[in-house]
Structure formats: C-alpha cells, structure tokens
Design an enzyme around this catalytic site. Structure first.
Site, PDB file in Angstrom:
ATOM      1  N   LYS A  73       0.858  -1.189   0.000  1.00 10.08           N
ATOM      2  CA  LYS A  73       0.000   0.000   0.000  1.00 10.08           C
ATOM      3  C   LYS A  73       0.893   1.238   0.000  1.00 10.08           C
ATOM      4  CE  LYS A  73      -3.707   2.014   2.856  1.00 10.08           C
ATOM      5  NZ  LYS A  73      -4.468   1.869   4.116  1.00 10.08           N
TER       6      LYS A  73
ATOM      7  N   SER B 156      -9.459   1.624   3.170  1.00 12.45           N
ATOM      8  CA  SER B 156      -8.611   2.355   2.261  1.00 12.45           C
ATOM      9  C   SER B 156      -7.599   1.511   1.478  1.00 12.45           C
ATOM     10  CB  SER B 156      -7.874   3.447   3.041  1.00 12.45           C
ATOM     11  OG  SER B 156      -7.026   2.890   4.024  1.00 12.45           O
TER      12      SER B 156
ATOM     13  N   SER C  31      -9.448  -0.764   7.282  1.00  8.52           N
ATOM     14  CA  SER C  31      -8.941  -0.609   5.915  1.00  8.52           C
ATOM     15  C   SER C  31      -8.284  -1.816   5.289  1.00  8.52           C
ATOM     16  CB  SER C  31      -7.956   0.553   5.858  1.00  8.52           C
ATOM     17  OG  SER C  31      -8.693   1.730   5.760  1.00  8.52           O
TER      18      SER C  31
HETATM   19  N1  GLN Z   1     -12.661   3.849   6.706  1.00  9.49           N
HETATM   20  C1  GLN Z   1     -12.004   4.177   7.929  1.00  9.49           C
HETATM   21  C2  GLN Z   1     -11.561   5.619   7.923  1.00  9.49           C
HETATM   22  O1  GLN Z   1     -11.688   6.253   6.914  1.00  9.49           O
HETATM   23  C3  GLN Z   1     -10.817   3.280   8.150  1.00  9.49           C
HETATM   24  C4  GLN Z   1      -9.646   3.680   7.380  1.00  9.49           C
HETATM   25  C5  GLN Z   1      -8.414   2.937   7.730  1.00  9.49           C
HETATM   26  O2  GLN Z   1      -8.473   1.911   8.408  1.00  9.49           O
HETATM   27  N2  GLN Z   1      -7.272   3.484   7.291  1.00  9.49           N
HETATM   28  O3  GLN Z   1     -11.068   6.104   8.902  1.00  9.49           O
END
Ligand code: GLN
Length: 466
Positions: A74, A149, A173
């Site tokens: 990532k 994400s 994410s």
């Molecule tokens: N969707 C969640 C957020 O936007 C989790 C994102 C993540 O785990 N980086 O905070």
C-alpha cells in the site's frame, strides 16, 4: 485455496519456473490492469532481485520460503528510494528516505516488492476513491468500489497480481476491502508489527496488515513481520505461530456475536440471513454460541471518528510543504503553509483535519475528545468481559454490500457508517481477520488481545464448516 507461497517456493526450488519469469508475468499483469490498483511499478528493483534468486537456485543454494515471492505494498509505506505518495497530491513526488521495519523484514526474508498500491489518500476513506490515481475498481464487479482504504492491495491479491499485499488498517482498511473482494485480510493485535515507516493516520489504532488468499499465507507473512522494534515503542515481542497449531481446531468451544449488529435496521437483509445461517452451521459442529451485548454502531463510529480525526489532524500537521512534498509559495511563510495545505490535501482529508482540530480545541476537547477517550476505555472493558465468556467473536465485516463507484463521494456520512462493524475492534486493539466466507462481504473473526493464533485457527475451522 492452498498456500500460494508454499506452492511458488516448491516451483522455484524444482526449477519449474524461473523467478524472473514469475516477476515479469506479474509486472505485465499489473501494467495492463484496468482496476487502477497501481501507483508505481517497481520494475527495475524487482527484476534485479529476481535475477539474484535465480542465480542462487542455479548455484544449488537453498532459498527461504518467501524468497522470490512477489508482493504489493500500500502506498503509505516507506521503501527507500521509491515514491511514497499516500495517493495524495501533496506527496505525489515524494520519495522515501528509508524503509519501514515491516517491509524491511520481508525484504530480509527475500520477498520481492513489485508495486506501490493505490488507496484512499492517507488512509482516509472506505472506498479507495479518495485518490489522485483514479478510483480502485472492485475485483468481482468493476462498477463497484474496491473498498478502502487498502483497496488497491485487496484487488491485486484477488486478481492474482500479487501473491500477498501489505495493507494498513486503522478502522477497517484491510478487513473491509478484503471482504469486498473475497480474500483474507488481517488486522493483527495492535503492537505486534512495528508501525515505523508506515505514514501515521491515527497512531493509536494504526496496524500493518497482510492480505492474501489463505490463512496459511497470512500466517507466514505475519510471522515474518512481527516483533519488537526499538523504533516503535508500542511493539512487543511475540512467538511465531506454527502451521500445526492453526490446523488443530479442536480447542474452540464458544463463539459470541453482537446481537445489536445483527438486529440493526441498517444491515442488508441477505447479509443478516447469511450471517445467521453461518451461525447455525457453527452450532451444528458442537460449538456453543452466545449472543452478546455491545455498544450501538453509531456510538462506535462516532467514537472512532472523533479519535481518528484528532490524531490525523495532529499527525498531518507536519505536512506543510517545508520538509515533505510539494510546496505552493505565497506572500509569507504562514500563507505558504495555508495555501499548500488547502490546495494539496483532498476534500476528505481537509474535512478530517478541520474536524480533528475542532474536537481538540479549547472549549470542545473536554466535551468531545475526552469523552471519546472514556468511551474507548469502556469499549475495551466490554471486550475483556466478553472474552471471559467466549473464545471468538464473529461478526459480518460490513452491514452492506459494496457501493457503486461515485456514491460514497456524494455522501461521506453514509461512508463513515459503513465502518460500523470494523471500528469497534480497532478501538479495542484486537486481532481481527476477514475470511471470504459466510456473507457476500465475508465474516470477521476476532479474539482477545495477542491471540492472533486463535483467529487463524478459527479461519481454518470455518473453511471446513461453511
Ligand atoms: N474507513 C475508515 C476511515 O476512513 C478506516 C480507514 C483505515 O483503516 N485506514 O477512517
């Protein structure tokens, strides 16, 4: 599916395939792919490493299990000398000065990084649409989002463009895109893997998380990356998890699930009925199932977003165009900071910085931020009590199926609510794994802190059960 890592290892050792051919094939597939999963291809670096693996094999040297195995990263991790953009405009030309500990451990084991993967910018999002590289498309239905994400990472694994990928999970994410694309994705216990070299989103819940196609591959990669790191004081040392231990599934006696998650009006009817059907299959194997009480989803989501926004506002304050990334010059230093940040951060990231600074500001912090911290403690206590009663907590990964590309951008609040089932386990800092079974977006398997082994064991049990 059997372990792809073991399979590739055997093929390399038996000279059925060459490492250069394998890497070349994956690089070509990534280059041609239309799912927007790629931020940077690491062609030169990967082929150079592959040639060395082939030379070792030709020489009759033994190679390690991960040696020559291609993986994705990532684009929020440091890998020295390569772009680390966080899918953001601000860092689109930024190159890492050093390598993240977790990634270094994989390199030391001989795994080959082939791609920096598309994601929501700075981890802000649940759909991988908040990116300058174009929305990531779902591996099963490209009209839908890839999830976020770590969307690029999950789609690459699902499409076999990488054997495994390293995502990052702050509030879901890794688990949510794994669920949306039908692969395994683990958020390990907080602190098991060093965060050094992972761009900080919300430091108190950020976790390095592997995505792969089998519990066995997750186990191998988890073992390789785990361990205490003097560069991250929240890490602890852990014992390696053996293959035998996760294949032996006899000692799981009790499973619990949160009644209110399943009875909520927000859950999709099919996800609900599929989840309850899975519970029946588990019961049929002689496991005791208990209904548990938990905090309402909207409390979990608002607690998580209060703390995550506060932490990201603080963590991203270093990005002002001076030391990192692009700078937009204006009439004085203060204006340059303001203009750089206004122009180079995405709308979603700015929303979180503004929200975070608000909850931390005088007059609000007692009412909101400190309340968030108190709720987090209450959530952790609740988990401790539950794990006195049950070995595993099972949950759907998401209340709904993946949205169409474009929908989440129009409605951020609905997007935040789609994290309802993942964020609680993050606040508890627990080990949680998405398995691609049970519901359309999978099931989430959680155990008590430091019990990552039990989570993988239960995943193997589910393979034979549902
Ligand atoms: N969707 C969640 C957020 O936007 C989790 C994102 C993540 O785990 N980086 O905070």
């Amino acid at each position: 599916m059997e372990s792809q890592i073991q399979q590739i290892h055997r093929q390399l050792v038996d000279k059925e395939i060459s490492c250069v051919d394998l890497i070349q094939e994956k690089l070509s597939a990534l280059k041609e792919n239309t799912y927007n999963t790629v931020n940077t291809l690491l062609t030169e670096l990967a082929l150079e490493k592959a040639a060395k693996v082939d030379a070792k094999i030709a020489n009759g040297d033994t190679i390690g299990l991960l040696e020559g195995v291609p993986f994705g990263i990532k684009d929020v991790y440091m890998l020295q000398g390569t772009y680390a953009t966080a899918s953001s405009d601000l860092l689109k030309k930024y190159k890492s000065a050093y390598t993240a500990t977790a990634i270094q451990k994989l390199l030391d084991a001989g795994a080959i990084p082939i791609v920096k993967e598309n994601c929501d910018s700075f981890g802000h999002g649940s759909s991988s649409e908040n990116t300058i590289f174009g929305a990531v498309k779902n591996a099963i239905n490209p009209e839908l989002v890839g999830g976020g994400s770590s969307g690029g990472s999950a789609v690459n694994v699902a499409k076999d463009h990488t054997v495994f990928s390293i995502g990052g999970d702050t509030g879901g994410s890794v688990r949510q895109p794994a669920g949306y694309n039908n692969v395994y994705g683990l958020k390990p216990t907080y602190g098991r893997i060093s965060r050094y070299g992972l761009m900080a989103y919300a430091s108190s819940t950020d976790c390095v998380g592997p995505i792969a196609k089998s519990p066995e591959d997750i186990r191998i990669v988890l073992n390789t990356m785990s361990g205490k790191d003097p560069k991250d004081q929240t890490t602890y040392s852990s014992e390696a998890i053996s293959q035998d231990s996760i294949l032996n599934t006899v000692n799981i006696k009790t499973v619990g699930y949160f009644k209110n998650f399943i009875e909520s009006e927000a859950i999709d009817a099919t996800i609900k009925s599929d989840f309850l059907a899975s519970i029946e299959k588990i019961k049929a194997k002689g496991i005791q199932v208990k209904e548990l009480d938990f905090f309402k989803s909207d409390i979990l989501v608002s607690t998580y977003y209060t703390l995550a926004m506060a932490e990201t506002a603080s963590n991203l304050s270093r990005l002002d165009g001076t030391n990192y990334g692009d700078r937009v010059d204006d009439k004085d230093l203060k204006e340059s900071y303001a203009v750089t940040r206004s122009e180079k951060f995405s709308e979603e990231t700015k929303r979180r910085i503004v929200g975070g600074n608000q909850v931390l500001s005088q007059g609000f912090s007692d009412e909101i931020y400190l309340k968030g911290l108190a709720l987090r403690d209450a959530i952790s206590e609740n988990f401790e009590k539950d794990f006195g009663d049950v070995d595993i907590i099972l949950s759907p990964v998401t209340p709904n199926t993946p949205p169409k590309i474009g929908d989440s951008l129009k409605d951020p609040l609905t997007m935040y609510l789609s994290d309802a089932y993942t964020v609680g386990f993050s606040l508890g800092q627990l080990p949680t794994l998405t398995v691609p079974q049970g519901t359309e977006t999978g099931l989430q398997v959680t155990a008590a802190k430091n019990n990552d082994e039990l989570v993988l064991k239960f995943a193997n049990f589910l393979k034979d059960t549902i």
